[in-house]
Design a protein around this motif. Structure first.
Motif, short mmCIF file in Angstrom:
data_model
loop_
_atom_site.label_atom_id
_atom_site.label_comp_id
_atom_site.label_asym_id
_atom_site.label_seq_id
_atom_site.Cartn_x
_atom_site.Cartn_y
_atom_site.Cartn_z
N ALA A 2 0.88 -1.03 0.43
CA ALA A 2 0.22 -0.11 -0.10
C ALA A 2 0.70 1.40 -0.04
N LEU A 3 2.35 1.17 0.46
CA LEU A 3 3.12 2.07 1.01
C LEU A 3 3.61 2.39 -0.80
N LEU A 4 4.13 2.04 -1.11
CA LEU A 4 5.33 1.30 -2.26
C LEU A 4 4.64 1.51 -3.49
N MET A 5 2.93 0.98 -3.49
CA MET A 5 1.94 1.57 -5.13
C MET A 5 0.75 2.23 -4.07
N ASN A 6 1.32 3.18 -4.07
CA ASN A 6 0.11 4.15 -3.64
C ASN A 6 -0.66 4.70 -4.44
N PRO A 7 -1.85 5.32 -4.80
CA PRO A 7 -2.25 6.19 -6.55
C PRO A 7 -1.13 7.16 -7.05
N HIS A 8 -0.46 7.76 -5.81
CA HIS A 8 0.42 9.19 -6.78
C HIS A 8 1.20 8.37 -7.20
N ARG A 9 2.00 7.68 -5.85
CA ARG A 9 3.31 6.90 -6.79
C ARG A 9 3.74 6.03 -8.45
N CYS A 10 1.85 5.49 -8.51
CA CYS A 10 1.26 4.88 -9.66
C CYS A 10 1.29 5.91 -10.44
N PHE A 11 0.47 7.29 -10.09
CA PHE A 11 0.80 8.16 -11.39
C PHE A 11 1.89 8.68 -12.16
N LEU A 12 3.00 8.95 -11.07
CA LEU A 12 4.24 8.98 -11.07
C LEU A 12 4.36 7.92 -11.52
N LEU A 13 4.33 7.06 -12.37
CA LEU A 13 5.54 6.65 -12.50
C LEU A 13 4.23 6.33 -14.62
N LEU A 14 3.20 5.91 -14.68
CA LEU A 14 2.81 6.17 -15.38
C LEU A 14 2.69 7.96 -16.41
N LEU A 15 3.05 8.86 -15.82
CA LEU A 15 3.72 10.28 -16.59
C LEU A 15 5.28 10.06 -16.67
N LEU A 16 6.16 9.29 -15.86
CA LEU A 16 7.50 8.95 -16.33
C LEU A 16 7.31 7.73 -17.85
N SER A 17 6.76 6.64 -17.80
CA SER A 17 6.38 6.62 -19.05
C SER A 17 5.82 6.40 -20.61
N VAL A 18 5.87 7.43 -20.12
CA VAL A 18 5.24 9.21 -20.85
C VAL A 18 5.85 10.17 -21.66
N PHE A 19 6.96 10.29 -20.60
CA PHE A 19 7.96 11.12 -21.26
C PHE A 19 9.48 10.06 -21.79
N LEU A 20 9.27 9.16 -20.64
CA LEU A 20 10.42 8.32 -21.70
C LEU A 20 10.24 8.25 -23.14
N SER A 21 8.32 7.38 -23.76
CA SER A 21 8.63 7.37 -24.39
C SER A 21 8.10 8.38 -25.52
N LEU A 22 7.56 10.12 -25.37
CA LEU A 22 8.24 10.90 -25.87
C LEU A 22 9.44 11.25 -26.25
N LEU A 23 10.22 10.97 -25.65
CA LEU A 23 11.97 10.95 -26.19
C LEU A 23 12.30 10.45 -26.83
N ASP A 24 11.85 9.43 -27.15
CA ASP A 24 12.21 8.16 -27.49
C ASP A 24 12.66 8.63 -28.97
N SER A 25 10.21 8.74 -28.90
CA SER A 25 10.28 9.25 -30.23
C SER A 25 10.51 10.24 -30.89
N GLN A 26 10.46 11.37 -29.80
CA GLN A 26 11.42 12.79 -30.47
C GLN A 26 12.95 12.68 -31.03
N LEU A 27 14.02 11.65 -30.42
CA LEU A 27 15.35 11.38 -31.28
C LEU A 27 15.30 10.47 -32.15
N HIS A 28 14.27 9.85 -32.30
CA HIS A 28 14.53 8.80 -33.30
C HIS A 28 13.89 10.18 -34.46
N ASN A 29 12.82 11.04 -34.50
CA ASN A 29 12.26 11.75 -35.38
C ASN A 29 13.50 13.27 -35.62
N LEU A 30 14.27 13.18 -34.39
CA LEU A 30 15.58 14.31 -34.87
C LEU A 30 16.91 13.59 -36.03
N VAL A 31 16.66 12.50 -35.29
CA VAL A 31 18.10 11.85 -36.37
C VAL A 31 17.05 11.61 -38.61
#
Length: 295
Positions: A119-148
């Protein structure tokens, strides 16, 4: 490229891929609807599962609709702008799939190996932050390929040996310096392939070790069944995806590359609801109670 030049097979391929696409979209949307409409399913596991279903729906929508249109119009032409757009969206949702699968393994790991701290390690706030991190890393990879890709000024060929604008195939068509292509290919392969795969292997080793210590055979079977379903999807997605992506630098026949791409771009998103979503009793129970079936 197309899967077959035979005119007789075109209606069959059109019906096949259209059916697979509709089944994938319907199955994943039902999972999202079931999770969002039932407060009992508002847990980290189902939170990541519903977002994985959304990512799968968007992922398959970047390639299959265009392929269906190509089959129906007998045209395999795509503009450079549309190609870059497809590459960008494809990488965005592929990386989200990649990271969300890893986060689901982490969720299993915490639930089985550290149940008192779950309950402490997987609280809603942390899960939402992990989701945002996944979106950020995905955008980073996507734009890196586009720049190349935008730095490519000439192409040695205009035929992409795949049924969509595969990022690795597109970079391989460049007639400019190959050093940047190789660096991007293997850097992304390490960041989004090696590290997540290593994390999944580590977590599963810990999970298996903890499951073997469960005294109840029924408890062990239930845990192995849940993890086994998820592991099969992970192996299918990572095995074909990483193999195809890193194999772009090596010689391989286009037909084999297309079949491997088909596995992780079409088959895996379609199997997701059936392998470890619709087999879940909570999901099935909620789906049966949806008012949709009473219409």
């Amino acid at each position: 490229m197309c899967f077959s030049e035979n005119a007789v097979l075109q209606p069959i391929l059109f019906g096949l891929f259209l059916s697979m696409y509709l089944v994938t979209v319907l199955g994943n949307l039902l999972i999202i609807l079931a999770v969002s409409s039932d407060s009992n399913l508002h847990t980290p596991m189902y939170f990541f599962l519903s977002n994985l279903s959304l990512a799968d729906t968007c992922f398959i929508s970047t390639t299959v609709p265009k392929m269906i249109v190509d089959i129906s119009t007998q045209s395999r032409v795509i503009t450079y702008t549309d190609c870059l757009t497809q590459v960008s969206l494809f990488l965005l949702f592929a990386c989200m799939d990649d990271i969300l699968l890893t986060l689901m393994v982490y969720d299993h790991f915490v639930a089985i190996c550290h149940p008192l701290h779950y309950a402490l390690l997987m609280n809603p706030h942390r899960c939402f932050l992990l989701l945002l991190l996944s979106v950020f890393l995905s955008l980073l990879d996507s734009q890196l390929h586009n720049l190349v890709a935008l730095q490519i000024t000439c192409f040695k060929d205009v035929d992409i040996p795949s049924f969509f604008c595969d990022p690795s195939q597109l970079l391989d068509l460049s007639c400019s310096d190959t050093l940047i292509k190789i660096l991007v290919t293997y850097m992304v392969g390490i960041l989004y392939g090696f590290f997540p795969t290593s994390g999944i292997i580590f977590f599963y080793c810990k999970i298996v070790s903890a499951i073997l210590k469960i005294p109840s055979s029924r408890g062990r079977y239930k845990a192995f069944s849940t993890c086994g379903c998820h592991l099969s999807v992970v192996c299918l997605f990572y095995g074909t995806g990483i193999g195809t992506y890193l194999g772009a630098a090596m010689s391989h026949t286009p037909s084999k590359g297309m079949l491997a791409s088909l596995m992780y771009t079409v088959i895996t998103p379609m199997l997701n609801p059936f392998i470890y979503s619709l087999r879940n009793r909570d999901i099935l129970r909620k789906l049966k109670r949806l008012p949709l079936w009473k219409i």
